[in-house]
Design an enzyme around this catalytic site. Structure first.
Site, PDB file in Angstrom:
ATOM      1  N   GLU A   3      41.209  39.627  41.579  1.00  0.00           N
ATOM      2  CA  GLU A   3      40.214  39.041  42.360  1.00  0.00           C
ATOM      3  C   GLU A   3      40.352  37.648  42.783  1.00  0.00           C
ATOM      4  O   GLU A   3      40.973  36.650  42.539  1.00  0.00           O
ATOM      5  CB  GLU A   3      38.964  39.458  41.522  1.00  0.00           C
TER       6      GLU A   3
ATOM      7  N   ALA B 231      37.238  34.439  44.481  1.00  0.00           N
ATOM      8  CA  ALA B 231      35.714  33.912  44.621  1.00  0.00           C
ATOM      9  C   ALA B 231      35.257  34.322  45.936  1.00  0.00           C
ATOM     10  O   ALA B 231      33.992  34.725  46.122  1.00  0.00           O
ATOM     11  CB  ALA B 231      35.744  32.500  44.122  1.00  0.00           C
TER      12      ALA B 231
ATOM     13  N   TYR C 204      35.188  37.245  47.705  1.00  0.00           N
ATOM     14  CA  TYR C 204      35.577  38.758  47.093  1.00  0.00           C
ATOM     15  C   TYR C 204      36.457  39.573  48.111  1.00  0.00           C
ATOM     16  O   TYR C 204      37.228  40.180  47.543  1.00  0.00           O
ATOM     17  CB  TYR C 204      34.063  39.396  47.145  1.00  0.00           C
TER      18      TYR C 204
ATOM     19  N   CYS D  75      43.983  45.199  45.005  1.00  0.00           N
ATOM     20  CA  CYS D  75      44.011  46.196  43.930  1.00  0.00           C
ATOM     21  C   CYS D  75      45.353  46.283  43.213  1.00  0.00           C
ATOM     22  O   CYS D  75      46.218  45.921  44.031  1.00  0.00           O
ATOM     23  CB  CYS D  75      43.757  47.419  44.500  1.00  0.00           C
TER      24      CYS D  75
ATOM     25  N   GLU E 206      47.144  48.954  42.648  1.00  0.00           N
ATOM     26  CA  GLU E 206      47.781  49.857  43.452  1.00  0.00           C
ATOM     27  C   GLU E 206      48.893  49.149  44.466  1.00  0.00           C
ATOM     28  O   GLU E 206      49.964  49.292  44.475  1.00  0.00           O
ATOM     29  CB  GLU E 206      47.319  51.047  44.081  1.00  0.00           C
TER      30      GLU E 206
ATOM     31  N   CYS F 194      44.285  51.470  49.665  1.00  0.00           N
ATOM     32  CA  CYS F 194      45.461  51.972  48.713  1.00  0.00           C
ATOM     33  C   CYS F 194      45.963  53.293  49.160  1.00  0.00           C
ATOM     34  O   CYS F 194      47.164  53.271  49.017  1.00  0.00           O
ATOM     35  CB  CYS F 194      45.211  51.686  47.325  1.00  0.00           C
TER      36      CYS F 194
HETATM   37  N1  THU Z   1      40.305  48.350  41.998  1.00  0.00           N
HETATM   38  C1  THU Z   1      41.676  48.606  41.801  1.00  0.00           C
HETATM   39  O1  THU Z   1      42.481  47.648  41.587  1.00  0.00           O
HETATM   40  N2  THU Z   1      42.150  49.793  42.062  1.00  0.00           N
HETATM   41  C2  THU Z   1      41.193  51.007  42.378  1.00  0.00           C
HETATM   42  O2  THU Z   1      41.703  52.226  42.306  1.00  0.00           O
HETATM   43  C3  THU Z   1      40.079  50.722  42.357  1.00  0.00           C
HETATM   44  C4  THU Z   1      39.491  49.461  42.390  1.00  0.00           C
HETATM   45  C5  THU Z   1      39.597  46.975  41.526  1.00  0.00           C
HETATM   46  C6  THU Z   1      39.361  46.170  42.991  1.00  0.00           C
HETATM   47  C7  THU Z   1      38.475  45.128  42.188  1.00  0.00           C
HETATM   48  O3  THU Z   1      39.062  44.099  41.692  1.00  0.00           O
HETATM   49  C8  THU Z   1      37.812  46.047  41.173  1.00  0.00           C
HETATM   50  O4  THU Z   1      38.654  46.965  40.887  1.00  0.00           O
HETATM   51  C9  THU Z   1      36.494  46.439  41.203  1.00  0.00           C
HETATM   52  O5  THU Z   1      36.184  47.217  42.418  1.00  0.00           O
END
Ligand code: THU
Length: 131
Positions: free
Chosen positions: A43, A45, A47, A52, A54, A90
């Site tokens: 993540e 700051a 946003y 993700c 994946e 993703c």
């Molecule tokens: N996130 C993932 O890494 N993969 C997913 O399949 C769903 C969401 C992450 C993105 C963010 O850092 C946190 O989960 C909350 O959405």
């Protein structure tokens, strides 16, 4: 192989950088080569810069194997053990490298479920230019 992929994804969420959501995600991508690549969510700051698990796993695979990388399967795990399927962005990236790949994720029911990339992203986009 499914159990091995899930175990790799569950190990990967331990590396997640998620101070804003506290939602720790790991992914493991299996290539046609038989090799497994992992990723976690990272993540920021600002946003929208968050990436993700994946995509990090798949991009690590491409970085390691090059543009010929083909995805056979990807597993997604989260530390909270709640339902979590790949986000739309993703799904598109999964489809790019493995339109027939299997996606293993925590579904609505307890435990893991499996679906095809084309089932989670019907009519996924592939770039075809005019000849
Ligand atoms: N996130 C993932 O890494 N993969 C997913 O399949 C769903 C969401 C992450 C993105 C963010 O850092 C946190 O989960 C909350 O959405």
């Amino acid at each position: 192989m499914q159990a091995q992929l899930i175990a790799a994804a569950e190990a990967a969420f331990e590396h997640a950088y998620a101070p804003y959501s506290s939602f720790f995600v790991g992914a493991a991508a299996l290539g046609q080569s038989g090799k497994i690549y992992t990723g976690c969510n990272v993540e920021n700051a600002s946003y929208g810069l968050t990436i993700c698990a994946e995509r990090n796993a798949i991009f690590a695979a491409v970085a390691a194997e090059g543009p010929a990388f083909r995805l056979r399967a990807v597993a997604v795990a989260n530390k909270a053990c709640v339902a979590c399927s790949p986000c739309g962005a993703c799904r598109q990236v999964i489809y790019e490298f493995g339109p027939n790949a299997s996606i293993i994720f925590r579904g609505a029911e307890r435990g893991y479920t499996i679906a095809g990339a084309g089932d989670l992203l019907p009519a996924g986009f592939l770039l075809r230019t005019a000849e």
